[in-house]
Design an enzyme around this catalytic site. Sequence first.
Site, PDB file in Angstrom:
ATOM      1  N   HIS A  57      -4.877  35.816  31.287  1.00 37.64           N
ATOM      2  CA  HIS A  57      -3.315  36.597  31.518  1.00 37.64           C
ATOM      3  C   HIS A  57      -2.690  36.824  30.044  1.00 37.64           C
ATOM      4  O   HIS A  57      -1.840  35.854  29.813  1.00 37.64           O
ATOM      5  CB  HIS A  57      -2.568  36.076  32.641  1.00 37.64           C
ATOM      6  CG  HIS A  57      -1.204  36.653  32.781  1.00 37.64           C
ATOM      7  ND1 HIS A  57      -0.642  36.602  33.996  1.00 37.64           N
ATOM      8  CD2 HIS A  57      -0.546  37.694  32.039  1.00 37.64           C
ATOM      9  CE1 HIS A  57       0.387  37.497  34.010  1.00 37.64           C
ATOM     10  NE2 HIS A  57       0.537  37.865  32.929  1.00 37.64           N
ATOM     11  N   ASP A 261       0.253  33.798  30.150  1.00 35.67           N
ATOM     12  CA  ASP A 261       1.117  35.108  30.036  1.00 35.67           C
ATOM     13  C   ASP A 261       1.799  35.308  28.596  1.00 35.67           C
ATOM     14  O   ASP A 261       3.059  35.646  28.570  1.00 35.67           O
ATOM     15  CB  ASP A 261       2.300  34.769  30.985  1.00 35.67           C
ATOM     16  CG  ASP A 261       3.105  35.985  31.610  1.00 35.67           C
ATOM     17  OD1 ASP A 261       2.472  37.088  31.159  1.00 35.67           O
ATOM     18  OD2 ASP A 261       3.930  36.143  32.384  1.00 35.67           O
TER      19      ASP A 261
END
Length: 398
Positions: A57, A261
């Site tokens: 991610h 992320d």
Amino acid sequence: MNIAILNGKVFLPGMITEANLLIEDGVIKSISKQRLPADKVINARGLYVLPGIIDCHVHMREPGQTEKEDFVTGSCSAAAGGVTTFLDMPNNRPPTLTKDLLEEKRRLAKRSVVNFGFHFGSSPDTLNELVPENTASTKVFLDESTGSLSITDDTVLEQVFRRSRLVTCHAEGENVRKALEFSHKTSTPVSICHVSTAQELQALQKDPPLGIEACPHHLFLSQNDDTGPFTLMKPRLKPKDDVAALWQAISNGLITHVASDHAPHTIEDKEGGMPPYGVPGVETMLPLLLDAVNKDRLKLNDVVRLCSQNPARIFKLQGKGSISVGNGDLTLVDLKLKRKVKADTLHSKCGWTPYEGKTLKGWPVYTIINGTLVYDEGAMIPGQGMEVKYERDRKDPA
Ligand code: DOR
Ligand code: ZN
Ligand code: ZN
């Protein structure tokens, strides 16, 4: 050029053993106790040899926002953080919502020094584009975040799930239950991104989906560390009780994987009137986790499971997630190495980190990608990553 990695503690499936690896033609050729001659020898005594770390991610910002990051700087940041493969998110400018835009991104990503793959975007107007060959998943935003891709119409949501092999979902709070509901309704597996609260974990515990992701910032920072724009991300930092619940879910196995992320923004954007959500993290994820190993919050085995084995299994990445003959990605770590996190030695283009000044014990020292040494004790050696391939599954046409 072949490489021998000697006397490291090697993470083989199911056991750790001191062994020598010979790498040739891009892959591991042998794993043995024998000392083999090679062009390049890495003395790995005292180091752990892990399967390549997978960050499933990240937001590498290319195309459209290369003032924040691009595939070269983002992938160098990955390599220096021991990450050998990343999966990039689709909320670019323009978002990756069509096959043509995906092809364009593929072309740009060829400059990456580590291996890469793509999550594909979804929107009401592009349902017919779902789902291109060789993508990791369809990304669905159920909440508002960077890029305004959120899907609010249930009919559209159902169509997106029906057409997808796997959905990765930005779902916060009650939306977690919604994601699970549509996954069941359509028999499409879902992986829930960046879980951050005890309440979300409770819902997930009752009905665990294929994937449950946690991010380093939600594990290593809490609301108490909130300093404003540079610790602003979606989901936001949470109170200490939620952080404790996340650690609990790491230790009981509910959380299947950790991903960064990585969401770089320029200092200028962060200091502006409407600071965007997101913090960089691809280069600090593994050091933070290794530091946690040194603090007994985690076992090295857990790091391998959370950042290599499980991401490879969930996203069905061919030839990734384990050290075995034929695979070519390795991350060598020194658990005793202490170093301060400093933005000016990190490789991201954004030039800042929420962990500035933190001393961490445990760092990657060599990163090997497709059998090539790309990160060598602080030095980057230009190399070329390749796009990952996925195993077929039952939702694929034969
Ligand atoms: O903090 C975030 N940043 N959360 C997201 O969902 C998107 C990301 C970004 O792209 O900046
Ligand atoms: Zn998100
Ligand atoms: Zn994200």
